[in-house]
Write a protein that holds these residues in place. Structure first.
Motif, PDB file in Angstrom:
ATOM      1  N   ARG A 103     -15.173  -3.427  30.597  1.00 54.76           N
ATOM      2  CA  ARG A 103     -14.400  -4.579  30.136  1.00 54.76           C
ATOM      3  C   ARG A 103     -13.532  -5.145  31.272  1.00 54.76           C
ATOM      4  O   ARG A 103     -13.345  -6.363  31.360  1.00 54.76           O
ATOM      5  N   LYS A 104     -13.041  -4.268  32.140  1.00 49.02           N
ATOM      6  CA  LYS A 104     -12.287  -4.733  33.305  1.00 49.02           C
ATOM      7  C   LYS A 104     -13.185  -5.544  34.232  1.00 49.02           C
ATOM      8  O   LYS A 104     -12.781  -6.598  34.755  1.00 49.02           O
ATOM      9  N   PHE A 105     -14.399  -5.083  34.433  1.00 47.49           N
ATOM     10  CA  PHE A 105     -15.332  -5.773  35.316  1.00 47.49           C
ATOM     11  C   PHE A 105     -15.654  -7.167  34.783  1.00 47.49           C
ATOM     12  O   PHE A 105     -15.761  -8.119  35.558  1.00 47.49           O
ATOM     13  N   LEU A 106     -15.791  -7.291  33.482  1.00 46.30           N
ATOM     14  CA  LEU A 106     -16.076  -8.602  32.892  1.00 46.30           C
ATOM     15  C   LEU A 106     -14.969  -9.602  33.215  1.00 46.30           C
ATOM     16  O   LEU A 106     -15.240 -10.771  33.509  1.00 46.30           O
ATOM     17  N   THR A 107     -13.719  -9.141  33.184  1.00 42.10           N
ATOM     18  CA  THR A 107     -12.610 -10.055  33.465  1.00 42.10           C
ATOM     19  C   THR A 107     -12.589 -10.487  34.927  1.00 42.10           C
ATOM     20  O   THR A 107     -12.067 -11.561  35.253  1.00 42.10           O
ATOM     21  N   LEU A 108     -13.147  -9.666  35.807  1.00 40.03           N
ATOM     22  CA  LEU A 108     -13.209 -10.033  37.225  1.00 40.03           C
ATOM     23  C   LEU A 108     -14.244 -11.107  37.489  1.00 40.03           C
ATOM     24  O   LEU A 108     -14.121 -11.892  38.429  1.00 40.03           O
ATOM     25  N   LEU A 109     -15.278 -11.149  36.661  1.00 38.91           N
ATOM     26  CA  LEU A 109     -16.381 -12.090  36.888  1.00 38.91           C
ATOM     27  C   LEU A 109     -16.068 -13.499  36.403  1.00 38.91           C
ATOM     28  O   LEU A 109     -16.611 -14.474  36.927  1.00 38.91           O
ATOM     29  N   GLY A 110     -15.224 -13.599  35.402  1.00 42.48           N
ATOM     30  CA  GLY A 110     -14.957 -14.930  34.870  1.00 42.48           C
ATOM     31  C   GLY A 110     -14.149 -14.872  33.592  1.00 42.48           C
ATOM     32  O   GLY A 110     -13.548 -13.852  33.251  1.00 42.48           O
ATOM     33  N   ASP A 111     -14.163 -15.988  32.881  1.00 41.44           N
ATOM     34  CA  ASP A 111     -13.391 -16.133  31.657  1.00 41.44           C
ATOM     35  C   ASP A 111     -14.306 -16.014  30.445  1.00 41.44           C
ATOM     36  O   ASP A 111     -15.435 -16.509  30.449  1.00 41.44           O
ATOM     37  N   LEU A 112     -13.803 -15.383  29.405  1.00 40.00           N
ATOM     38  CA  LEU A 112     -14.544 -15.306  28.157  1.00 40.00           C
ATOM     39  C   LEU A 112     -14.470 -16.662  27.469  1.00 40.00           C
ATOM     40  O   LEU A 112     -13.387 -17.188  27.223  1.00 40.00           O
ATOM     41  N   ILE A 113     -15.631 -17.241  27.175  1.00 37.46           N
ATOM     42  CA  ILE A 113     -15.654 -18.566  26.546  1.00 37.46           C
ATOM     43  C   ILE A 113     -16.464 -18.504  25.255  1.00 37.46           C
ATOM     44  O   ILE A 113     -17.342 -17.658  25.087  1.00 37.46           O
ATOM     45  N   LYS A 114     -16.143 -19.396  24.335  1.00 35.64           N
ATOM     46  CA  LYS A 114     -16.929 -19.567  23.130  1.00 35.64           C
ATOM     47  C   LYS A 114     -18.039 -20.570  23.419  1.00 35.64           C
ATOM     48  O   LYS A 114     -17.780 -21.667  23.920  1.00 35.64           O
ATOM     49  N   LEU A 115     -19.257 -20.203  23.119  1.00 29.26           N
ATOM     50  CA  LEU A 115     -20.386 -21.075  23.441  1.00 29.26           C
ATOM     51  C   LEU A 115     -20.426 -22.322  22.555  1.00 29.26           C
ATOM     52  O   LEU A 115     -20.796 -23.399  23.018  1.00 29.26           O
ATOM     53  N   LYS A 116     -20.054 -22.169  21.297  1.00 29.71           N
ATOM     54  CA  LYS A 116     -20.137 -23.309  20.390  1.00 29.71           C
ATOM     55  C   LYS A 116     -19.204 -24.424  20.850  1.00 29.71           C
ATOM     56  O   LYS A 116     -17.997 -24.243  20.987  1.00 29.71           O
TER      57      LYS A 116
END
Length: 203
Positions: free
Chosen positions: A75-88
């Motif tokens: 989960r830490k690695f995901l935050t390093l790659l970018g921002d969590l966005i809603k696709l809709k």
């Protein structure tokens, strides 16, 4: 979009094409003009991202992971790659992800825009999980068509074979493993790269 050489020349100096011959260019701003055209074009990239945990050796296994299967390091690695966005309703670069139907591409993804570059990640754990389909065709449809994928090895003894994902399109596999520094106890990242024969050296 990348202009053809014919179009590129015409954008800079239409006279060259109208004469039907090659001219020596004395314009000192020629290089700047090329750079301006390059910088004016949107740069969009899509990459695959796969979570692999202990004891997983086949794509049927690791493509069936959910976010809950990953550790806090994942989960830490995901935050390093970018921002969590809603696709809709998302209006940015989607990298082929459908923003109208959760059934085909899921609710969320990871996206990053920086210095004119737009990156959409095809995150295996965010793509729809098909409980009745052990091959996870929906997830494989996106990740298997990416040229570059990142494989997160979520554990100190996770073993990975770059041939575990069968795809004609994947040419580069970047493996990332969380490592705790023995002296500082800080989280670091070990990285390994594998590529198909014929891929030029990079990095």
């Amino acid at each position: 979009w990348m202009p053809s050489s014919h179009r590129l020349i015409h954008m800079i100096n239409p006279l060259i094409l109208s004469l039907g011959t090659t001219l020596e260019i004395h314009n000192p701003n020629f290089s700047e003009s090329l750079l301006a055209i390059e910088n004016s074009e949107p740069r969009k990239f899509k990459f695959g991202l796969v979570l692999v945990t202990e004891g997983q050796f086949s794509e049927d296994q690791f493509l069936s992971n959910s976010n809950q299967d990953g550790t806090s390091h994942w989960r830490k690695f995901l935050t390093l790659l970018g921002d969590l966005i809603k696709l809709k309703g998302f209006t940015g670069f989607r990298g082929g992800l459908d923003n109208s139907a959760e059934e085909t591409c899921g609710k969320n993804s990871v996206y990053k825009e920086r210095k004119g570059n737009q990156v959409m990640w095809h995150v295996s754990t965010y793509l729809p999980l098909e409980l009745a389909n052990h091959q996870q065709i929906a997830r494989k449809r996106h990740i298997g068509n990416d040229v570059v994928i990142v494989v997160f090895l979520d554990g100190p003894s996770v073993v990975w074979n770059p041939m575990a994902i069968l795809s004609h399109f994947i040419h580069v596999v970047i493996c990332v493993r969380p490592v705790l520094n023995a002296e500082t106890s800080e989280l670091e990242w070990g990285i390994g790269v594998a590529s198909r024969e014929g891929v030029p050296l990079f990095g």
